[in-house]
Every structure is written in C-alpha cells, then in structure tokens.
Write an enzyme that holds these catalytic residues in place. Structure first.
Site, PDB file in Angstrom:
ATOM      1  N   HIS A   1       0.873  -1.184   0.000  1.00 32.41           N
ATOM      2  CA  HIS A   1       0.000   0.000   0.000  1.00 32.41           C
ATOM      3  C   HIS A   1       0.908   1.233   0.000  1.00 32.41           C
ATOM      4  O   HIS A   1       2.023   1.179   0.528  1.00 32.41           O
ATOM      5  CB  HIS A   1      -0.825  -0.059   1.293  1.00 32.41           C
ATOM      6  CG  HIS A   1      -1.875   0.991   1.439  1.00 32.41           C
ATOM      7  ND1 HIS A   1      -1.587   2.281   1.812  1.00 32.41           N
ATOM      8  CD2 HIS A   1      -3.220   0.939   1.277  1.00 32.41           C
ATOM      9  CE1 HIS A   1      -2.707   2.978   1.882  1.00 32.41           C
ATOM     10  NE2 HIS A   1      -3.715   2.196   1.557  1.00 32.41           N
TER      11      HIS A   1
ATOM     12  N   ASP B   1       3.276  -4.487   7.891  1.00 37.56           N
ATOM     13  CA  ASP B   1       2.051  -3.709   7.767  1.00 37.56           C
ATOM     14  C   ASP B   1       0.901  -4.708   7.883  1.00 37.56           C
ATOM     15  O   ASP B   1       0.631  -5.473   6.956  1.00 37.56           O
ATOM     16  CB  ASP B   1       2.069  -3.000   6.405  1.00 37.56           C
ATOM     17  CG  ASP B   1       0.727  -2.349   6.078  1.00 37.56           C
ATOM     18  OD1 ASP B   1      -0.239  -2.577   6.819  1.00 37.56           O
ATOM     19  OD2 ASP B   1       0.659  -1.628   5.069  1.00 37.56           O
TER      20      ASP B   1
ATOM     21  N   GLN C   1      -4.187  -5.324   6.684  1.00 32.65           N
ATOM     22  CA  GLN C   1      -5.108  -6.318   6.113  1.00 32.65           C
ATOM     23  C   GLN C   1      -4.908  -7.699   6.732  1.00 32.65           C
ATOM     24  O   GLN C   1      -5.758  -8.571   6.557  1.00 32.65           O
ATOM     25  CB  GLN C   1      -4.915  -6.421   4.592  1.00 32.65           C
ATOM     26  CG  GLN C   1      -5.171  -5.133   3.837  1.00 32.65           C
ATOM     27  CD  GLN C   1      -6.625  -4.699   3.877  1.00 32.65           C
ATOM     28  OE1 GLN C   1      -7.533  -5.502   4.078  1.00 32.65           O
ATOM     29  NE2 GLN C   1      -6.855  -3.414   3.692  1.00 32.65           N
TER      30      GLN C   1
ATOM     31  N   LYS D   1     -10.459  -1.140  10.340  1.00 32.19           N
ATOM     32  CA  LYS D   1     -10.612  -2.321   9.487  1.00 32.19           C
ATOM     33  C   LYS D   1     -10.940  -3.553  10.330  1.00 32.19           C
ATOM     34  O   LYS D   1     -11.016  -4.671   9.826  1.00 32.19           O
ATOM     35  CB  LYS D   1      -9.324  -2.563   8.694  1.00 32.19           C
ATOM     36  CG  LYS D   1      -9.035  -1.435   7.690  1.00 32.19           C
ATOM     37  CD  LYS D   1      -7.792  -1.726   6.902  1.00 32.19           C
ATOM     38  CE  LYS D   1      -7.226  -0.507   6.219  1.00 32.19           C
ATOM     39  NZ  LYS D   1      -7.884  -0.146   4.960  1.00 32.19           N
TER      40      LYS D   1
ATOM     41  N   CYS E   1      -4.815   2.447  -3.593  1.00 31.17           N
ATOM     42  CA  CYS E   1      -3.583   2.980  -2.986  1.00 31.17           C
ATOM     43  C   CYS E   1      -2.444   1.984  -3.154  1.00 31.17           C
ATOM     44  O   CYS E   1      -1.646   1.774  -2.226  1.00 31.17           O
ATOM     45  CB  CYS E   1      -3.785   3.309  -1.502  1.00 31.17           C
ATOM     46  SG  CYS E   1      -4.947   4.628  -1.244  1.00 31.17           S
TER      47      CYS E   1
HETATM   48  N1  PMP Z   1      -1.634  -0.674   4.570  1.00 35.78           N
HETATM   49  C1  PMP Z   1      -2.579  -1.434   4.022  1.00 35.78           C
HETATM   50  C2  PMP Z   1      -2.209  -2.806   3.536  1.00 35.78           C
HETATM   51  C3  PMP Z   1      -3.884  -0.951   3.921  1.00 35.78           C
HETATM   52  O1  PMP Z   1      -4.823  -1.720   3.369  1.00 35.78           O
HETATM   53  C4  PMP Z   1      -4.184   0.331   4.405  1.00 35.78           C
HETATM   54  C5  PMP Z   1      -5.582   0.894   4.294  1.00 35.78           C
HETATM   55  N2  PMP Z   1      -6.182   0.738   3.051  1.00 35.78           N
HETATM   56  C6  PMP Z   1      -3.157   1.078   4.981  1.00 35.78           C
HETATM   57  C7  PMP Z   1      -1.895   0.552   5.050  1.00 35.78           C
HETATM   58  C8  PMP Z   1      -3.393   2.435   5.524  1.00 35.78           C
HETATM   59  O2  PMP Z   1      -4.258   2.354   6.615  1.00 35.78           O
HETATM   60  P1  PMP Z   1      -4.886   3.665   7.259  1.00 35.78           P
HETATM   61  O3  PMP Z   1      -5.470   4.446   6.114  1.00 35.78           O
HETATM   62  O4  PMP Z   1      -5.935   3.132   8.186  1.00 35.78           O
HETATM   63  O5  PMP Z   1      -3.800   4.385   7.946  1.00 35.78           O
END
Ligand code: PMP
Length: 416
Positions: free
Chosen positions: A134, A211, A214, A237, A375
């Site tokens: 991401h 990270d 997910q 999430k 993203c």
């Molecule tokens: N890493 C991953 C794998 C994600 O899916 C996301 C959210 N889509 C993020 C980071 C960022 O998370 P947040 O917007 O809650 O900070």
C-alpha cells in the site's frame, strides 16, 4: 471405569444472522435495494458494543486521560489504558508497554520512519519493500531514503500476485537495515510469506516491519512467534472506529527510539532549556490522544475475541471458497491476483468495462465494492492496469450476499 472417548476439538459455527444483528449499518437500503457491503478491506462496519463503548465514554466518562485525579478522568484513563492490554493479548505481545496508540497504520509506519529511520540509515544502507505494498508502506520509505541517502529496493511480484522469493533472496543482503512489508496485500488479498522474508532479514541482521492493516482483520497474529520487530494495524478495518490504530514494537527498540511528536504527556520533566521524556509507549503519544477511538478499539477487539477468532476464520474461509467458486462462473470477469493463499478479497476487471463503471453499476444495485488503484499503484502497474474492482468480504457477509453480487455482475455484463 470406562476410558473417556477421544473427541476432536470442535468449534461451533458462527451464527451469522445473530452477528448481523450487531451491525446496524447492514440493515438499510441503498438505491431502493438492501445494502450488500463488500468494501470491508477499505473499512469495516461497526458493531453495537463498539458504538456503546464510544457512547459510554462521551456520555459518562468524558474527561481527559493521564492528567486528572477526579473520578471521570480516572475512569477515562482506566478505559484508555485497558485497551493496551487487550491489544497486547490480540497480538500476543510480550507486554502492554509495547503497544503505542496512533491514528492508524499510516501513522504507525510514519512514526517508525521518522524516529528509528534517521538514527539508523545513511548512504550505502538499504530499505527493502515489495511491489505489493500500500502507498502507506512505500512513500514514507521513499522520503526517508531521500533524507538519509539510503537506497530503497522492492521485491517484485509474479503474475499471480505473489512475492518472487528468489528476488527477495537476492535483494535482502548485508546492506539491508529494514524490510517493510505487508502481511496481506490490500489490492489482491494475497497472504504473503512473511515468515520466509523475516528469516532472510534476520539472517542479515535487518529489522522487519509488518504492515498488518489487512492481516490483523483475518489472521491470528502472534508477533513473538512471527519474529517481526514492528507490527501496525488500523482499528477501522477491525470493526473499530476511524482515527485509531496501533504500532507494536519490541520494547528494546521502542526504548532506543527518540520521540516522535513533542508536547504534553510524552515528557518526564521540562525546563525552559531542555526536556526529558517518558519511557515507551507514552514517549510516542504526545498530546490528548483519540480517547474515544482507543476505547472503541478495545471494545472491537473484545467483541472479536468473544465471537472467537477461530470461529470467525472458519466462517470466512468457507465463505471465501463459496465466493471464489461463484465468481468463477461469471463470464468476462477477469480475476486479478490468483495466489493460492488469500483472504476473501477479490480484485477483478470486467472485459469491456472500466472498473469505475462496474462500481457505479453495482452501487445502483445496492452493492458496495471498491474500485480504483486501491492505494497500490505499483500493484496495478505489475498487471498493466490502472484500476480494478474489489469485493472484500467480512465475517458478517453471507452466501446470499455473494449470490447478489454474482447476479448483479451478470446484469451489469448484460448491460455492456
Ligand atoms: N496498509 C494497508 C495494507 C492498507 O490496506 C491500508 C488501508 N487501506 C493502509 C496501510 C493504511 O491504513 P490507514 O489508512 O488506516 O492508515
């Protein structure tokens, strides 16, 4: 005396209809159709116990934390601090002091980049990420490398969306100081072989940041068994509120890191000339935190714990298999990301239609999916795409809802 008969341990199945009653947002119509919410990888819905915990804070215990000796502040502080223990249990962390409350995964990664980064990286050093990250796990490292003169490298993915491990073995070497990678890909749902990559990093003396944005919603997490150094996730999430999340770090690492933001609550002693700082985790929690968010996160993890992580995982796996089989029936649907190990996240394109149009047409049928680059533009680039549609399932989704998605896709394809 007769011997006790041997019984296989069994987990009673999840009562999904009872679970669905806990989620008020599920019970509404969108464009005159019952909502089918399949955008859980972007953000999950919030169950009543979490809403009640947040309301309880605002209606009863509404005060600041860590400062007041009065009753309300004591209650707010106790609820805020209790979440650290719940998170530590959820992650199998060695101690609650390893849990830092932040705004979400993005802030957790930025915190490590801003504090650990400059103290450990310089020209000649390398940070290794992957092509399936991401943007939140790419851009902070790009900026850090620009600032420190370190070099950023990325493990590529193959045509199924899996990391190419030979490339990982080639890229992770004596210059590697940090490997930052996703536990599960948000764009594709691939469950990544983090154990292999952690072993490669450890053999080179590099640290590993996972990270878990997910991963945490779907997989059991044991940060000690994983052997990672940092793990990050977002409450929103995981049935929790927005604006709250966690950075977990091994205590010795956190202890050696300088402060992140500066201000109230993170100091020990301040004079006009200089200041000394609290031990972790408070060192990294400057200012009034998101008290309601943290309390909501505690309630969300408790809710999941009470439903049973194993029970949830078994249900999700069954729904995953069902959805995979049903989606395979849809002509002109092209799956993107076909790794064998996946969470129930289905990225796809429809031959002859732009993903945005597919998203709008599904929405007109009451079905919420995500469309776009998720993203994760480097993932899209790997597949030669600019966007996909993505249906991501949670444990409160049902076979009926999967059927509604498949019917709607047939209809959409008929309209093309
Ligand atoms: N890493 C991953 C794998 C994600 O899916 C996301 C959210 N889509 C993020 C980071 C960022 O998370 P947040 O917007 O809650 O900070």
């Amino acid at each position: 005396m007769s011997a006790t008969p041997h019984r296989e341990p069994t987990v009673s199945p999840l009562d999904v209809e009872a679970v669905r009653r806990d989620f008020p947002a599920l019970h509404q119509e969108v464009h005159g159709k019952p909502l089918v919410y399949l955008d859980n990888a972007a953000s999950s819905l919030t169950p009543t116990p979490v809403l009640e915990a947040i309301e309880g804070f605002y209606t009863r215990d509404r005060a600041n934390v860590h400062r007041g000796i009065h009753e309300l502040s004591q209650r707010a502080t106790a609820a805020y601090d209790a979440t650290r223990e719940v998170v530590a249990r959820f992650l199998h962390a060695a101690r609650p002091e390893e849990v830092v409350h932040v705004r979400g995964t993005t802030e957790a990664i930025n915190l490590v980049a801003a504090t650990w980064g400059p103290a450990h990286l310089g020209p000649g050093d390398e940070v290794v990420i992957t092509q399936s990250e991401h943007h939140a796990n790419i851009v902070p490292w790009q900026l850090l490398c620009e600032r420190t003169g370190a070099t950023l490298r990325a493990i590529p993915i193959d045509a199924t969306g899996q990391w190419i491990l030979e490339e990982a073995r080639r890229l992770i070497g004596p210059r590697t100081k940090l490997v930052a990678c996703g536990h599960v890909s948000n764009a594709l749902g691939t469950i990544n072989p983090v154990a292999e990559v952690i072993a490669l990093a450890k053999a080179q003396g590099a640290l590993v940041l996972l990270d878990g944005a997910q991963g945490a919603p779907h997989l059991p997490i044991d940060v000690q068994a994983l052997g990672a150094d940092f793990y990050c996730f977002s409450a929103h999430k995981l049935c929790g509120p927005t604006g709250a999340g966690v950075l977990w770090g091994r205590y010795e690492l956190l202890e050696a890191m300088p402060p992140y933001q500066a201000g109230g609550d993170m100091i020990e002693q301040v004079t006009l000339e200089r200041s000394t700082f609290q031990a972790p985790p408070l060192r990294f929690e400057a200012g009034t935190p998101n008290i309601a968010g943290v309390i909501g996160l505690g309630a969300a993890l408790t809710y999941l714990e009470e439903l049973g992580r194993e029970r949830i995982a078994a249900y999700e796996e069954e729904l995953h298999q069902y959805a995979a089989a049903r989606l395979a029936e849809v002509d002109r649907l092209i799956p993107v990301g076909t790794a064998p190990a996946k969470v129930p996240v289905f990225s796809f394109t429809v031959d002859g239609a732009h993903p945005t149009d597919v998203g709008y047409l599904l929405d007109s049928q009451g079905i919420a999916v995500r469309t776009g680059h998720h993203c994760a533009q480097p993932v899209m680039a790997a597949f030669g795409l600019s966007a996909t549609a993505r249906a991501s399932l949670a444990f409160y989704n049902t076979r009926d809802e999967v059927d509604r998605l498949v019917e709607a896709l047939h209809k959409v394809i008929g309209w093309l």
